[in-house]
Design a protein around this motif. Structure first.
Motif, PDB file in Angstrom:
ATOM      1  N   GLU A  27      40.191  43.372  44.423  1.00 50.23           N
ATOM      2  CA  GLU A  27      41.528  43.885  44.150  1.00 50.23           C
ATOM      3  C   GLU A  27      41.478  44.743  42.897  1.00 50.23           C
ATOM      4  OE1 GLU A  27      46.201  42.607  43.551  1.00 50.23           O
ATOM      5  OE2 GLU A  27      44.677  41.031  43.543  1.00 50.23           O
ATOM      6  N   ILE A  28      41.899  45.981  43.042  1.00 53.88           N
ATOM      7  CA  ILE A  28      41.895  46.931  41.932  1.00 53.88           C
ATOM      8  C   ILE A  28      43.239  46.857  41.227  1.00 53.88           C
ATOM      9  CG2 ILE A  28      41.738  49.362  41.298  1.00 53.88           C
ATOM     10  CD1 ILE A  28      40.014  49.732  43.847  1.00 53.88           C
ATOM     11  N   GLY A  29      43.203  46.580  39.935  1.00 53.73           N
ATOM     12  CA  GLY A  29      44.415  46.547  39.122  1.00 53.73           C
ATOM     13  C   GLY A  29      45.471  45.577  39.600  1.00 53.73           C
ATOM     14  N   PRO A  30      45.192  44.278  39.564  1.00 54.46           N
ATOM     15  CA  PRO A  30      46.161  43.307  40.076  1.00 54.46           C
ATOM     16  C   PRO A  30      47.428  43.159  39.239  1.00 54.46           C
ATOM     17  CG  PRO A  30      44.320  42.193  39.047  1.00 54.46           C
ATOM     18  CD  PRO A  30      43.968  43.654  39.097  1.00 54.46           C
ATOM     19  N   GLY A  31      47.436  43.672  38.024  1.00 58.63           N
ATOM     20  CA  GLY A  31      48.642  43.553  37.195  1.00 58.63           C
ATOM     21  C   GLY A  31      49.010  42.105  36.964  1.00 58.63           C
ATOM     22  N   LEU A  32      50.168  41.687  37.426  1.00 61.46           N
ATOM     23  CA  LEU A  32      50.625  40.299  37.268  1.00 61.46           C
ATOM     24  C   LEU A  32      50.253  39.426  38.464  1.00 61.46           C
ATOM     25  CD1 LEU A  32      54.099  40.929  35.607  1.00 61.46           C
ATOM     26  CD2 LEU A  32      52.031  40.051  34.513  1.00 61.46           C
ATOM     27  N   GLY A  33      49.501  39.968  39.403  1.00 60.40           N
ATOM     28  CA  GLY A  33      48.959  39.159  40.491  1.00 60.40           C
ATOM     29  C   GLY A  33      49.875  38.917  41.674  1.00 60.40           C
ATOM     30  N   PHE A  34      50.862  39.756  41.874  1.00 63.03           N
ATOM     31  CA  PHE A  34      51.770  39.537  43.010  1.00 63.03           C
ATOM     32  C   PHE A  34      51.035  39.649  44.344  1.00 63.03           C
ATOM     33  CE2 PHE A  34      54.759  40.937  39.647  1.00 63.03           C
ATOM     34  CZ  PHE A  34      55.515  39.777  39.578  1.00 63.03           C
ATOM     35  N   LEU A  35      50.237  40.707  44.528  1.00 64.49           N
ATOM     36  CA  LEU A  35      49.453  40.848  45.756  1.00 64.49           C
ATOM     37  C   LEU A  35      48.358  39.793  45.809  1.00 64.49           C
ATOM     38  CD1 LEU A  35      48.718  42.273  48.378  1.00 64.49           C
ATOM     39  CD2 LEU A  35      47.452  43.956  47.023  1.00 64.49           C
ATOM     40  N   THR A  36      47.804  39.453  44.671  1.00 61.66           N
ATOM     41  CA  THR A  36      46.761  38.428  44.587  1.00 61.66           C
ATOM     42  C   THR A  36      47.235  37.128  45.228  1.00 61.66           C
ATOM     43  OG1 THR A  36      46.138  39.392  42.458  1.00 61.66           O
ATOM     44  CG2 THR A  36      45.166  37.267  43.012  1.00 61.66           C
ATOM     45  N   ARG A  37      48.469  36.744  44.970  1.00 59.55           N
ATOM     46  CA  ARG A  37      49.023  35.516  45.546  1.00 59.55           C
ATOM     47  C   ARG A  37      48.976  35.537  47.073  1.00 59.55           C
ATOM     48  NH1 ARG A  37      52.659  36.935  41.217  1.00 59.55           N
ATOM     49  NH2 ARG A  37      52.429  35.455  39.528  1.00 59.55           N
TER      50      ARG A  37
ATOM     51  N   VAL B   6      39.647  43.405  39.366  1.00 55.28           N
ATOM     52  CA  VAL B   6      39.214  44.258  38.260  1.00 55.28           C
ATOM     53  C   VAL B   6      40.480  44.764  37.582  1.00 55.28           C
ATOM     54  CG1 VAL B   6      37.942  46.317  37.588  1.00 55.28           C
ATOM     55  CG2 VAL B   6      37.110  44.925  39.488  1.00 55.28           C
ATOM     56  N   GLU B   7      40.687  44.322  36.357  1.00 52.22           N
ATOM     57  CA  GLU B   7      41.887  44.666  35.588  1.00 52.22           C
ATOM     58  C   GLU B   7      41.474  45.194  34.225  1.00 52.22           C
ATOM     59  OE1 GLU B   7      45.053  45.817  34.348  1.00 52.22           O
ATOM     60  OE2 GLU B   7      45.409  44.717  36.223  1.00 52.22           O
ATOM     61  N   LYS B   8      41.934  46.375  33.892  1.00 57.63           N
ATOM     62  CA  LYS B   8      41.578  47.025  32.633  1.00 57.63           C
ATOM     63  C   LYS B   8      42.453  46.563  31.463  1.00 57.63           C
ATOM     64  CE  LYS B   8      41.079  51.690  30.751  1.00 57.63           C
ATOM     65  NZ  LYS B   8      41.169  53.124  31.061  1.00 57.63           N
ATOM     66  N   ASP B   9      43.707  46.253  31.726  1.00 57.57           N
ATOM     67  CA  ASP B   9      44.661  45.910  30.676  1.00 57.57           C
ATOM     68  C   ASP B   9      44.405  44.494  30.153  1.00 57.57           C
ATOM     69  OD1 ASP B   9      47.215  44.719  29.587  1.00 57.57           O
ATOM     70  OD2 ASP B   9      47.893  46.788  29.890  1.00 57.57           O
ATOM     71  N   PRO B  10      44.111  44.330  28.853  1.00 60.70           N
ATOM     72  CA  PRO B  10      43.792  43.006  28.320  1.00 60.70           C
ATOM     73  C   PRO B  10      44.947  42.005  28.390  1.00 60.70           C
ATOM     74  CG  PRO B  10      43.847  44.642  26.552  1.00 60.70           C
ATOM     75  CD  PRO B  10      43.992  45.381  27.835  1.00 60.70           C
ATOM     76  N   LEU B  11      46.192  42.479  28.312  1.00 61.08           N
ATOM     77  CA  LEU B  11      47.323  41.554  28.399  1.00 61.08           C
ATOM     78  C   LEU B  11      47.471  41.000  29.823  1.00 61.08           C
ATOM     79  CD1 LEU B  11      49.956  43.386  26.173  1.00 61.08           C
ATOM     80  CD2 LEU B  11      48.583  41.365  25.600  1.00 61.08           C
ATOM     81  N   TYR B  12      47.335  41.870  30.810  1.00 62.50           N
ATOM     82  CA  TYR B  12      47.359  41.402  32.193  1.00 62.50           C
ATOM     83  C   TYR B  12      46.179  40.470  32.456  1.00 62.50           C
ATOM     84  CZ  TYR B  12      50.972  44.779  33.605  1.00 62.50           C
ATOM     85  OH  TYR B  12      52.140  45.485  33.750  1.00 62.50           O
ATOM     86  N   ALA B  13      45.012  40.838  31.950  1.00 62.34           N
ATOM     87  CA  ALA B  13      43.813  40.023  32.162  1.00 62.34           C
ATOM     88  C   ALA B  13      44.007  38.617  31.601  1.00 62.34           C
ATOM     89  CB  ALA B  13      42.599  40.697  31.532  1.00 62.34           C
ATOM     90  N   LYS B  14      44.580  38.523  30.411  1.00 58.66           N
ATOM     91  CA  LYS B  14      44.823  37.208  29.808  1.00 58.66           C
ATOM     92  C   LYS B  14      45.766  36.381  30.681  1.00 58.66           C
ATOM     93  CE  LYS B  14      46.543  34.959  25.649  1.00 58.66           C
ATOM     94  NZ  LYS B  14      47.166  35.107  24.332  1.00 58.66           N
ATOM     95  N   PHE B  15      46.834  37.014  31.151  1.00 55.62           N
ATOM     96  CA  PHE B  15      47.779  36.319  32.017  1.00 55.62           C
ATOM     97  C   PHE B  15      47.091  35.842  33.305  1.00 55.62           C
ATOM     98  CE2 PHE B  15      50.485  36.514  35.762  1.00 55.62           C
ATOM     99  CZ  PHE B  15      51.422  35.559  35.447  1.00 55.62           C
ATOM    100  N   LEU B  16      46.344  36.726  33.939  1.00 56.87           N
ATOM    101  CA  LEU B  16      45.686  36.408  35.208  1.00 56.87           C
ATOM    102  C   LEU B  16      44.704  35.242  35.067  1.00 56.87           C
ATOM    103  CD1 LEU B  16      45.026  40.075  36.345  1.00 56.87           C
ATOM    104  CD2 LEU B  16      46.607  38.463  37.455  1.00 56.87           C
TER     105      LEU B  16
END
Length: 142
Positions: free
Chosen positions: A24-34, A46-56
């Motif tokens: 999954e490219i750029g999951p953000g807050l993981g809505f599609l991930t769910r 694969v998530e570039k944003d460290p804040l999203y990564a921490k949340f995920l």
């Protein structure tokens, strides 16, 4: 904003088999991930944003979920993830990286079985146009 119906549609379109690895490219807050995890896919995000990564990392702890905090355009699927079989790819692609991402997908094609991507409407129209034709004249999008 993408709604649950659209997220389910995307996950259904990808149709991962049970325990199949999905990038999954750029999951953000993981809505599609769910939705992918509900289908029992093994998600490599694969998530570039460290804040999203921490949340995920916290939200999906214990799930069939692996996170790589990096720029997908600087990722080599074979070397970085040691993939032995081609993988399915999914993502909601930001307008500003659509062209480089499509080039990256072509470069990684030996390790990609298929990809389901959402892109901005104008990009989809251009991709569907005949060479030299008007955008949107070839395909019908939904």
């Amino acid at each position: 904003m993408v709604r649950e119906k659209e997220l389910a549609f995307i996950a259904d379109a990808l149709a991962p088999e049970k325990r199949e690895k999905v990038l999954e490219i750029g999951p953000g807050l993981g809505f599609l991930t769910r939705f992918l995890l509900k289908k029992e896919a093994v998600v490599i995000a694969v998530e570039k944003d460290p804040l999203y990564a921490k949340f995920l990392r916290g939200y999906f702890k214990g799930a069939a979920f692996t996170l790589a905090e990096r720029d997908v355009l600087e990722t080599d699927l074979e070397k970085d993830f040691n993939l032995s079989v081609p993988i399915k790819v999914v993502g909601n692609i930001p307008y500003n990286i659509t062209s480089p991402l499509l080039q990256w997908l072509v470069a990684q094609r030996r390790r990609i079985a298929e990809a389901v991507l959402t892109v901005q409407w104008e990009v989809a129209e251009r991709l569907g146009a005949r060479p030299g034709g008007k955008p949107g004249a070839r395909f019908r999008f939904f």
